[in-house]
Design a protein around this motif. Sequence first.
Motif, PDB file in Angstrom:
ATOM      1  N   GLN A 146      16.293-126.200 -25.382  1.00 17.10           N
ATOM      2  CA  GLN A 146      17.351-125.278 -24.955  1.00 17.10           C
ATOM      3  C   GLN A 146      17.744-124.341 -26.090  1.00 17.10           C
ATOM      4  N   PHE A 147      17.785-124.878 -27.316  1.00 16.14           N
ATOM      5  CA  PHE A 147      18.111-124.013 -28.459  1.00 16.14           C
ATOM      6  C   PHE A 147      17.048-122.936 -28.634  1.00 16.14           C
ATOM      7  N   LEU A 148      15.780-123.303 -28.543  1.00 21.30           N
ATOM      8  CA  LEU A 148      14.702-122.333 -28.711  1.00 21.30           C
ATOM      9  C   LEU A 148      14.724-121.286 -27.600  1.00 21.30           C
ATOM     10  N   ALA A 149      15.023-121.702 -26.387  1.00 22.52           N
ATOM     11  CA  ALA A 149      15.111-120.740 -25.277  1.00 22.52           C
ATOM     12  C   ALA A 149      16.245-119.746 -25.505  1.00 22.52           C
ATOM     13  N   ALA A 153      15.914-115.640 -26.219  1.00 26.69           N
ATOM     14  CA  ALA A 153      16.571-114.670 -25.337  1.00 26.69           C
ATOM     15  C   ALA A 153      17.573-113.792 -26.075  1.00 26.69           C
ATOM     16  N   ASP A 154      18.182-114.331 -27.126  1.00 29.14           N
ATOM     17  CA  ASP A 154      19.232-113.596 -27.830  1.00 29.14           C
ATOM     18  C   ASP A 154      19.071-113.790 -29.337  1.00 29.14           C
ATOM     19  N   PRO A 155      18.646-112.757 -30.071  1.00 28.70           N
ATOM     20  CA  PRO A 155      18.439-112.872 -31.520  1.00 28.70           C
ATOM     21  C   PRO A 155      19.691-113.322 -32.278  1.00 28.70           C
ATOM     22  N   LEU A 156      20.871-113.061 -31.720  1.00 30.73           N
ATOM     23  CA  LEU A 156      22.104-113.479 -32.383  1.00 30.73           C
ATOM     24  C   LEU A 156      22.248-115.003 -32.411  1.00 30.73           C
ATOM     25  N   LYS A 157      21.493-115.677 -31.548  1.00 32.13           N
ATOM     26  CA  LYS A 157      21.548-117.134 -31.495  1.00 32.13           C
ATOM     27  C   LYS A 157      20.369-117.784 -32.230  1.00 32.13           C
ATOM     28  N   ALA A 158      19.645-116.957 -32.984  1.00 29.49           N
ATOM     29  CA  ALA A 158      18.434-117.440 -33.649  1.00 29.49           C
ATOM     30  C   ALA A 158      18.633-117.716 -35.132  1.00 29.49           C
ATOM     31  N   THR A 180       6.413-121.581 -32.974  1.00 28.50           N
ATOM     32  CA  THR A 180       6.947-121.049 -31.716  1.00 28.50           C
ATOM     33  C   THR A 180       6.823-119.539 -31.591  1.00 28.50           C
ATOM     34  N   GLY A 181       6.720-118.855 -32.716  1.00 29.00           N
ATOM     35  CA  GLY A 181       6.693-117.395 -32.677  1.00 29.00           C
ATOM     36  C   GLY A 181       8.068-116.783 -32.453  1.00 29.00           C
ATOM     37  N   ILE A 182       9.101-117.604 -32.429  1.00 28.64           N
ATOM     38  CA  ILE A 182      10.470-117.120 -32.266  1.00 28.64           C
ATOM     39  C   ILE A 182      11.017-116.734 -33.635  1.00 28.64           C
ATOM     40  N   ASP A 183      11.687-115.609 -33.705  1.00 28.52           N
ATOM     41  CA  ASP A 183      12.143-115.082 -34.992  1.00 28.52           C
ATOM     42  C   ASP A 183      13.398-115.808 -35.478  1.00 28.52           C
ATOM     43  N   LEU A 184      13.238-117.086 -35.817  1.00 27.15           N
ATOM     44  CA  LEU A 184      14.339-117.871 -36.354  1.00 27.15           C
ATOM     45  C   LEU A 184      14.655-117.392 -37.768  1.00 27.15           C
ATOM     46  N   PRO A 205      25.082-120.201 -35.490  1.00 29.53           N
ATOM     47  CA  PRO A 205      24.710-120.930 -34.266  1.00 29.53           C
ATOM     48  C   PRO A 205      24.164-122.330 -34.507  1.00 29.53           C
ATOM     49  N   ALA A 206      23.466-122.517 -35.640  1.00 26.21           N
ATOM     50  CA  ALA A 206      22.826-123.811 -35.903  1.00 26.21           C
ATOM     51  C   ALA A 206      22.733-124.033 -37.401  1.00 26.21           C
ATOM     52  N   GLY A 207      22.525-125.275 -37.785  1.00 25.40           N
ATOM     53  CA  GLY A 207      22.398-125.591 -39.200  1.00 25.40           C
ATOM     54  C   GLY A 207      21.441-126.747 -39.411  1.00 25.40           C
ATOM     55  N   VAL A 208      20.747-126.714 -40.530  1.00 21.21           N
ATOM     56  CA  VAL A 208      19.857-127.816 -40.886  1.00 21.21           C
ATOM     57  C   VAL A 208      20.267-128.325 -42.255  1.00 21.21           C
ATOM     58  N   SER A 209      20.560-129.619 -42.316  1.00 27.11           N
ATOM     59  CA  SER A 209      20.978-130.271 -43.554  1.00 27.11           C
ATOM     60  C   SER A 209      20.673-131.758 -43.402  1.00 27.11           C
ATOM     61  N   VAL A 210      20.995-132.536 -44.435  1.00 26.04           N
ATOM     62  CA  VAL A 210      20.793-133.977 -44.311  1.00 26.04           C
ATOM     63  C   VAL A 210      21.681-134.506 -43.190  1.00 26.04           C
ATOM     64  N   ILE A 211      21.167-135.443 -42.433  1.00 24.40           N
ATOM     65  CA  ILE A 211      21.858-135.919 -41.234  1.00 24.40           C
ATOM     66  C   ILE A 211      23.209-136.544 -41.558  1.00 24.40           C
ATOM     67  N   SER A 212      23.346-137.078 -42.765  1.00 23.28           N
ATOM     68  CA  SER A 212      24.616-137.695 -43.154  1.00 23.28           C
ATOM     69  C   SER A 212      25.749-136.674 -43.240  1.00 23.28           C
ATOM     70  N   ASP A 213      25.414-135.398 -43.433  1.00 27.05           N
ATOM     71  CA  ASP A 213      26.442-134.346 -43.432  1.00 27.05           C
ATOM     72  C   ASP A 213      27.040-134.151 -42.045  1.00 27.05           C
ATOM     73  N   TYR A 214      26.280-134.517 -41.027  1.00 35.26           N
ATOM     74  CA  TYR A 214      26.655-134.172 -39.655  1.00 35.26           C
ATOM     75  C   TYR A 214      27.182-135.335 -38.814  1.00 35.26           C
TER      76      TYR A 214
END
Length: 328
Positions: A146-149, A153-158, A180-184, A205-214
């Motif tokens: 769902q995040f990739l979709a 669809a909306d670059p602001l969510k990438a 994926t070819g999606i412009d993340l 919109p999203a974040g990637v970090s160590v899981i303990s942060d989340y």
Amino acid sequence: MLKRRQFCRGAVKGAIAAATLAGPAFVRAQQLPQTIKIIVVVPPGASMDNVARLVAERLKDSLKRTVIVDYKPGGTGLVASQFLKTTEPDGSYVMFAPIAVTAFFPFLYSKLPYDADRDLVPVCDGVRIPHALAVSATSGVQNLQQFLAAAKADPLKASIGTSSMGSVGALLMLRLRQLTGIDLQLVAYKGGQPLLSDLLGNQVPAGVSVISDYLTQHRAGRIRIIAAGSPQRTALAPEIPTLVESGFPDLHGASSIGFFMRSGTPGALVSRLSTEINALLQQPDTRARLLQIGAEPTGGTAEEFRKLALTERARWEPVARTGNIHID
């Protein structure tokens, strides 16, 4: 004139006396010093700091030494590695740092103030804290697809914030973009806490970090972790699917944080510290406490840790080069 027998006896006695005099100095040279400093590469209060403090506390008892936690933040290991290179190779300092300092930094930085293969000696793997991808709870996104979709669809969510461009989490997202070819778009933050604040405030919109942060905010329903970067589901949050399960069989990376000493440190000292750390990581109460902190205890030999770093470097360097990703 001395007879041959007298001369031989005298020579033997002299050799024994010399060995006796030299013995204590030799033994001392092969012993860990009375004070050991564990260098932590992040500021106080972070997940890595909590792990280092626990290890220091347990090592005091097993080694019968004073073990102090010392902070050298900056570059998630860059400043600390440069400092470690300047210390005496007598076992006084051991660095607790992500595997990135030997696995990823050599290809992410055009110039390093240390040589990852010559200046740092692996002691052992310590813990794994998998990186994870999280979104705002108000986004309506329930899973990776769902995040990739939404991003397509909306670059602001990438946009995906990353706690460090030198982390395996950033490399995982870069590879996800390639697959994926999606412009993340990766947005660099100075650590996991500023990123979490913006994620909670819907500034990214999203974040990637160590899981303990989340985990705390995820379980409170304020953010949603949608995928973990470990090969299998992590014991820290077994309910979270992995990137592998989410449709990308080869998308995983080692989020190891381990121990390093300066090159030139006597092998006996490296081996002693490795043995002691491995022993405490196997203690049931230590393992339980580490899981509470948000870290999976691992351990292993110095050689295994060295090989893991080289394997991860060979695996991720082409990804970074293809994506033209470098830090400086």
